[in-house]
Design an enzyme around this catalytic site. Structure first.
Site, PDB file in Angstrom:
ATOM      1  N   ARG A  80       0.791  -0.645  -0.188  1.00 29.79           N
ATOM      2  CA  ARG A  80       0.193   0.137   0.218  1.00 29.79           C
ATOM      3  C   ARG A  80       0.786   1.412   0.132  1.00 29.79           C
ATOM      4  O   ARG A  80       0.226   1.929  -0.825  1.00 29.79           O
ATOM      5  CB  ARG A  80      -1.341  -0.232   1.439  1.00 29.79           C
ATOM      6  N   LYS A 183      -2.684   5.786   0.884  1.00 28.26           N
ATOM      7  CA  LYS A 183      -2.808   6.810   2.444  1.00 28.26           C
ATOM      8  C   LYS A 183      -1.827   7.717   2.606  1.00 28.26           C
ATOM      9  O   LYS A 183      -0.684   8.014   2.917  1.00 28.26           O
ATOM     10  CB  LYS A 183      -2.339   5.744   3.300  1.00 28.26           C
ATOM     11  N   GLU A 219     -15.865   6.628   5.413  1.00 29.27           N
ATOM     12  CA  GLU A 219     -15.035   5.914   6.048  1.00 29.27           C
ATOM     13  C   GLU A 219     -15.803   6.014   7.358  1.00 29.27           C
ATOM     14  O   GLU A 219     -16.613   6.939   7.229  1.00 29.27           O
ATOM     15  CB  GLU A 219     -14.085   6.385   5.570  1.00 29.27           C
TER      16      GLU A 219
HETATM   17  N1  PLP Z   1      -9.313   4.401   6.474  1.00 31.82           N
HETATM   18  C1  PLP Z   1      -9.017   4.979   6.709  1.00 31.82           C
HETATM   19  C2  PLP Z   1      -9.040   6.433   5.948  1.00 31.82           C
HETATM   20  C3  PLP Z   1      -7.429   5.155   7.713  1.00 31.82           C
HETATM   21  O1  PLP Z   1      -6.684   6.356   7.707  1.00 31.82           O
HETATM   22  C4  PLP Z   1      -7.354   3.235   8.084  1.00 31.82           C
HETATM   23  C5  PLP Z   1      -5.991   3.319   8.971  1.00 31.82           C
HETATM   24  O2  PLP Z   1      -4.886   2.732   8.237  1.00 31.82           O
HETATM   25  C6  PLP Z   1      -8.250   2.589   7.795  1.00 31.82           C
HETATM   26  C7  PLP Z   1      -9.232   3.081   7.019  1.00 31.82           C
HETATM   27  C8  PLP Z   1      -7.938   1.658   8.138  1.00 31.82           C
HETATM   28  O3  PLP Z   1      -6.558   0.326   7.158  1.00 31.82           O
HETATM   29  P1  PLP Z   1      -5.983  -0.771   7.897  1.00 31.82           P
HETATM   30  O4  PLP Z   1      -7.016  -1.654   8.341  1.00 31.82           O
HETATM   31  O5  PLP Z   1      -4.626  -0.272   7.076  1.00 31.82           O
HETATM   32  O6  PLP Z   1      -5.383   0.025   9.185  1.00 31.82           O
HETATM   33  C1  COI Z   2      -3.540   3.290  11.346  1.00 25.48           C
HETATM   34  O1  COI Z   2      -4.549   2.757  11.803  1.00 25.48           O
HETATM   35  O2  COI Z   2      -3.070   2.601  11.348  1.00 25.48           O
HETATM   36  C2  COI Z   2      -4.029   5.075  10.923  1.00 25.48           C
HETATM   37  O3  COI Z   2      -3.230   4.974  10.510  1.00 25.48           O
HETATM   38  C3  COI Z   2      -4.802   5.981  11.693  1.00 25.48           C
HETATM   39  C4  COI Z   2      -4.183   7.230  11.876  1.00 25.48           C
HETATM   40  C5  COI Z   2      -4.831   7.743  11.111  1.00 25.48           C
HETATM   41  C6  COI Z   2      -4.164   7.449  13.410  1.00 25.48           C
END
Ligand code: PLP
Ligand code: COI
Length: 338
Positions: A80, A183, A219
């Site tokens: 990612r 991200k 989200e």
């Molecule tokens: N959506 C957003 C906007 C986020 O910042 C995050 C955090 O990383 C997630 C979803 C969840 O993604 P992940 O499960 O890969 O941490």
């Molecule tokens: C995560 O869940 O790892 C995130 O990046 C959330 C963060 C922006 C606090």
């Protein structure tokens, strides 16, 4: 660290000992550098400062029941990160470089990995940005990739208790065909004002709708949304939602448990029909949603103040793998300290 009350940790930065760095200059990546320095020196005209050429990742390492330390799905985060770098026209590090640095940072900071059963973990934060000096809006030719870590506890102070979220149609998080699916820091800057408004009104998080029609769920703050009904795990499909690695894992676990998995548009009007819903992400793990308040219509939906049956099953199944309490059937964990 000896005096640390691990179980009281929130989601905040705590100094550790080492971080790993790679610099991209003259068309190539440097070797990995390990340093104890928490600071960077940068030119005031560096491209990340002016044009937001910045991205990051978030992943966790867990001290298991067997004392071993496991990093959860590090290759997925590395991939990612690559897609975020591509989107920002930054040089793209290899998966290998990212994985190697994450493993090294955990190994070198092992004493900061919280003990088993404290509910805490070691959060890894890869961050990358353009450092090219200039004024024109153009891709950065130089970049820095830093991987550091911090011990963390719960993201939401409620822990696994249901959270209250607020729907906001005044400000959107990300545009269709914008950068919502990667991200990058700009998405989080864009979410601050609505997040602050929701926090002031007593909500943990904002529920964003699609920016084109404000019709579909996108989200939940910095986490994906999922709902459960009629034996199905349902989660939004959208080009402006971040592909959450936690959500991807929960879809697999839901499937393993016999739930049907649907990735599709979820209209706001469908919300009352869910038996359970939640927010999921690395920081949030699974945070069940107890209440959804619409800041524009004033309507409130209540799901109750208990954690739903399926949310609890999914939460347990996920954490059982992360803490080494069950066989890692899908090969999600990288063991770094035996
Ligand atoms: N959506 C957003 C906007 C986020 O910042 C995050 C955090 O990383 C997630 C979803 C969840 O993604 P992940 O499960 O890969 O941490
Ligand atoms: C995560 O869940 O790892 C995130 O990046 C959330 C963060 C922006 C606090």
């Amino acid at each position: 660290m000896e005096n640390m009350d691990w179980s009281k940790l929130g989601f905040d930065y705590h100094k550790t000992e080492f971080n790993a760095r790679y610099a991209f200059t003259e068309g190539k990546w440097s070797e990995m550098e390990i340093t104890g320095d928490e600071y960077i020196k940068m030119h005031m005209s560096a491209s990340c400062l002016h044009y937001g050429i910045e991205l990051f990742e978030g992943l966790k390492a867990f001290r298991g029941i067997d004392g071993k330390v496991r990093i959860f799905r590090v290759e997925e985060n590395a991939k990612r990160l690559q897609s975020s770098a591509e989107r920002l026209c930054l040089p793209v590090p290899t998966v290998d470089m990212i994985v190697k640095a994450c493993v090294e940072v955990v190994k070198l900071n092992e004493r900061f990995v919280p003990p088993y059963e404290t509910g805490a973990s070691l959060y890894l934060r890869p961050v990358m940005f353009g450092t090219t000096v200039g004024l024109g809006v153009k891709p950065a030719k130089e970049a820095l990739l830093i991987i550091y870590c911090s011990p963390v506890g719960a993201y939401f102070k409620e822990g696994v208790k249901p959270i209250r979220v607020a729907i906001d149609r005044i400000q959107d998080r990300a545009a269709p065909r914008g950068m919502g699916d990667v991200k990058v820091g700009g998405n989080y800057a864009a979410s601050l004002m609505s997040g602050e408004k929701a926090h002031h009104e007593g909500f943990s998080s904002v529920m964003y709708l699609d920016a084109a029609e404000h019709k579909y769920i996108e989200e939940c703050g910095a986490a994906n949304f999922f709902g459960i009904k009629e034996g199905k795990y349902i989660t939004p499909k959208s080009m402006s939602v971040l592909p959450s690695i936690t959500n991807k894992s929960l879809r697999q676990l839901a499937h393993d448990m016999g739930l049907e998995v649907e990735e599709r548009h979820i209209p706001v009007e469908e919300l009352p029909s869910f038996d359970e819903c939640g927010a999921c992400g690395t920081a949030a793990v699974i945070s069940p949603i107890g209440e959804i308040h619409d800041m524009q219509t004033g309507q409130t939906l209540h799901y109750g103040d208990k954690v739903g049956e399926w949310s609890m099953k999914l939460y347990t199944a996920l954490q059982d793998i992360q803490y080494g309490r069950t066989e890692d059937r899908h090969g999600w964990c990288t063991i770094v300290c035996e």
